[in-house]
Design an enzyme around this catalytic site. Structure first.
Site, mmCIF file in Angstrom:
data_model
loop_
_atom_site.group_PDB
_atom_site.id
_atom_site.type_symbol
_atom_site.label_atom_id
_atom_site.label_comp_id
_atom_site.label_asym_id
_atom_site.label_seq_id
_atom_site.Cartn_x
_atom_site.Cartn_y
_atom_site.Cartn_z
ATOM 1 N N HIS A 148 -30.620 -68.115 11.151
ATOM 2 C CA HIS A 148 -30.253 -67.105 11.555
ATOM 3 C C HIS A 148 -31.036 -65.878 11.184
ATOM 4 O O HIS A 148 -30.525 -64.808 10.851
ATOM 5 C CB HIS A 148 -28.789 -66.782 10.892
ATOM 6 N N ASN A 196 -19.485 -68.507 12.962
ATOM 7 C CA ASN A 196 -20.085 -68.645 14.267
ATOM 8 C C ASN A 196 -19.295 -68.317 15.458
ATOM 9 O O ASN A 196 -18.049 -67.808 15.228
ATOM 10 C CB ASN A 196 -20.652 -69.821 14.423
#
Ligand code: HDD
Length: 694
Positions: free
Chosen positions: A76, A149
């Site tokens: 990420h 997510n």
């Protein structure tokens, strides 16, 4: 405090500030507060002589610059974020004592970071990848981080496999590529050996990993959590974020071209939406259930590779998140924000989901290596907006100056009239829900996966069969694309063997796309079941794919000789529908419209291909069209809009350009009068005419 004083404080020198004189107001200083007389020239011996070591202005500046980067996130790394608030619709006091869920209408400030997973911080915004959706709620009782997510399941069931998953997904160990792409051998090698990833792979190969913008994707907490009320009663819960903007994804060909045209497409979109006051909103939804309900399901709610379909348990919308402010400084806020699933507040608790349990360790640990100190919680973006008092003191970069003698507890210094420091709060402090642990009554220590986690294919099948045929074709084609990049044939075969368990027809389509013979199914641990299909899983032609121009961008292509009144009418109509218009011309300075006036462009044609907008209007005169027929950027502009199933409005004079771009008549290709109504959607029925899919 005067404005001049404030400026000095904002630069970062907290505490006492001396009077600012007129001369020093706004002055550039070193980090020690010394005013700098010359920021253009180094200190030299003579005008052509050597640079002097004593130039502390130079050395401090370069020293700081040399250390301006911190380690990027191992996953990420690429992301963007915004501030906003959460507003509760109705009190949830019956199921949780969490302070932010008590009073209808109350707003809680928050910070939300969206990210891709695999690419480095300098990769692009639009690879095929899962998007992170991490929200930090600054509640009155401490920070709660919901680190999710845009996909409601995960690849693996146990956190111990996470380093392997990420190593396999990121660039290959020897060659250092590919960046931000799963279309390579090591990823598919690992996945083909991990049947538990199959459900997630269905999502990852679907249009979900190509969100058109960050504003048009859902978010999920994934794991089952607990809510705990004031009586100590626990309710299981799954969290969902539903975008008010609706769902929209890009086509693969479009996403690939966006990556080249604007690597920052999604962060720019978020920034611009907030700038123009079109604040993105998501509703927070919960699926709340008890143990009896959990026991009635044919899968385990502790297994993060499973969803509870909305048809089985509807999502109850409990509030909304509005993102209304962009960070002042990307580094200070977006880069330094430290999320941690272990940050929960009284009234929220963990379940035994083994993936969640592993995450509870990982994030705190990673922040120490990224931010360099155990005091990272004092960085403004991470600091709770409620009192923080404890005896965790000292350490690198301590920013506070705690007072008093006591730095331990218990202590009796308060009895002596001194500051004894804070004390624990048995009544209101966080208490862990005292759940009975596990199915194994003896509680033996075992490295084992429960049998209830063994069905790896039934929900994958449910997903594939629930989505629209257009999405199924995209999914099959994505598998063909990715597996075509896998050089080791045995990996492709093993993957096909997994797909047979999901759906025979899907596996056959992929095998045909690879020109390979379909192997037999790989052994499945348990028999695959046919669950009821779930329409909520689809994007295309689903309830959450609205026909709207609101928040969408329309490109108006003009050139010399274009009719100004036609452009004005379009601009008004687009604005009335809540859309954003971009004038695109061969030159950014504008085009000479009919009548001689110059209309400035928002984008130059070569730099603003149609992949950057959601629909196009081609407003050309004969002269303009003749000119653009010789410009491949113009032909490509129209060809891509058609190929990407977008609405095309055009003047009669623009027809030769449409013909050259291979545009065929259909209901999405219209005159300017009908354009704005047509522009609110994609034309899915066009796809088989323009693309051969698996
Ligand atoms: Fe993770 C970052 C989401 C499993 C270890 N993760 C990170 C971020 C998101 C997620 C959104 C970025 C936060 C930000 O914007 O700063 N991760 C998930 C989800 C998972 C998940 C939804 C499964 C359901 N993660 C997971 C596991 C582990 C990690 C199983 C390790 C055992 N994740 C990390 C990390 C990161 C991270 C290494 C990297 C940067 C950071 O934490 O702050 O600790």
């Amino acid at each position: 405090m005067t404005k001049k004083h404030k400026l000095v404080n904002e630069i970062g020198n907290g505490g006492e500030t001396h009077q600012t004189t007129d001369e020093s107001a706004g002055a550039l200083t070193t980090n020690q507060g010394i005013r700098v007389s010359d920021n253009q020239n180094q200190l030299k011996s003579g005008d052509r002589g050597p640079v002097l070591l004593e130039d502390f202005v130079l050395r401090e500046k370069i020293f700081h610059f040399d250390h301006e980067r911190i380690p990027e996130r191992i996953v990420h790394a690429r992301g963007t974020a915004a501030h906003g608030f959460f507003e509760l619709y109705e009190s949830l006091s019956d199921i949780t004592k969490a302070d932010l869920f008590q009073r209808a209408g109350e707003k809680t400030p928050l910070f939300t970071r969206f990210s891709t997973v695999a690419g480095g911080a300098g990769s692009v915004d639009t690879p095929r990848d899962v998007r992170g959706f991490a929200v930090k709620f600054y509640t009155k009782e401490g920070n709660w981080d919901l680190v999710g997510n845009n996909i409601p399941v995960f690849f693996i069931q146990d956190a111990i496999k996470f380093p392997d998953l990420i190593h396999a997904a990121k660039m290959e160990a020897d060659r250092g590529y590919p960046q931000a792409a799963t279309a390579h051998d090591t990823f598919w090698d690992f996945i083909s050996l991990m049947p538990e990833a199959t459900h997630m792979i269905m999502w990852a190969m679907s249009d979900r990993t190509l969100p058109r913008t960050l504003r048009t994707m859902e978010g999920f907490g994934i794991h089952t959590f607990r809510l705990v009320n004031a009586e100590g009663k626990s309710t299981f819960v799954k969290f969902h974020w539903k975008p008010k903007q609706g769902l929209a994804s890009s086509l693969w060909d479009e996403a690939v071209k966006v990556a080249g045209a604007d690597p920052d497409f999604q962060r720019r979109d978020l920034f611009e939406a907030i700038e123009r006051g079109d604040y993105p909103e998501w509703e927070l939804g919960i699926q709340a259930f008890d143990q009896a309900f959990a026991d009635s399901l044919p899968y385990d709610v502790l297994d993060p590779t499973k969803i509870i379909p909305e048809g089985v348990l509807p999502v109850r919308l409990i509030g909304r998140m509005v993102l209304d402010r962009y960070p002042d400084n990307f580094f200070a806020e977006t880069e330094q924000v430290a999320f941690c699933p272990a940050n929960i507040v009284p009234g929220v608790d963990f379940s035994n989901d083994p993936l969640l349990q592993g995450r509870l360790f990982s994030y705190l640990d990673t922040q120490k290596s990224r931010l360099g100190t155990a005091n990272f919680h004092q960085i403004p973006i991470n600091a709770p907006k409620c009192p923080v008092m404890n005896f965790q003191r000292d350490g690198q970069m301590q920013m506070l100056q705690p007072k008093g003698r006591a730095n331990y507890e218990p202590n009796s210094l308060a009895d002596n009239g001194e500051n004894g420091g804070p004390r624990e709060c048995p009544a209101s402090g966080f208490t862990t829900f005292p759940s009975a642990e596990g199915h194994n009554e003896q509680g033996d220590k075992l490295r084992i996966r429960p049998a209830s986690f063994a069905d790896h294919y039934s929900q994958a099948r449910m997903f594939f069969r629930s989505i629209d045929p257009a999405e199924q074709a995209h999914l099959a084609s994505a598998l063909v694309f990715e597996l075509s990049k896998v050089a080791v044939e045995a990996i492709r075969l093993r993957m096909l063997g997994n797909l047979v368990n999901v759906d025979q027809e899907l596996a056959q389509r992929v095998a045909d796309g690879l020109a390979m013979t379909l192997p037999k199914a790989n052994p499945a641990a348990v028999e695959v079941q046919d669950f009821d299909l779930s329409p909520a899983l689809r994007i295309v032609k689903g309830d959450r794919e609205p026909a709207t121009l609101k928040g969408r961008t329309v490109g108006i292509l003009i050139a010399d000789g274009s009719e100004p009144s036609a452009v004005d009418t379009l601009l008004e109509q687009i604005k009335a529908e809540g859309g954003v218009a971009k004038i695109i011309a061969p030159k950014v300075g504008g085009a000479k419209m009919k009548g001689g006036a110059i209309l400035k462009a928002d984008g130059q044609l070569a730099g603003t291909p149609s992949v950057m907008v959601d629909a196009i209007a081609v407003v050309l005169s004969d002269v303009g069209c003749d000119m653009l027929l010789k410009d491949s950027a113009a032909v490509q502009f129209v060809m891509d809009a058609f190929g990407h199933l977008k609405a095309i409005g055009h003047t009669a004079e623009a027809k030769p350009l449409l013909d050259k771009a291979g545009v065929q008549a259909d209901e999405g290709v219209v005159s300017l009068d009908a354009f704005v109504a047509a522009a609110a959607q994609r034309y899915w029925d066009r796809e088989p005419k323009v693309r051969t899919l698996a």
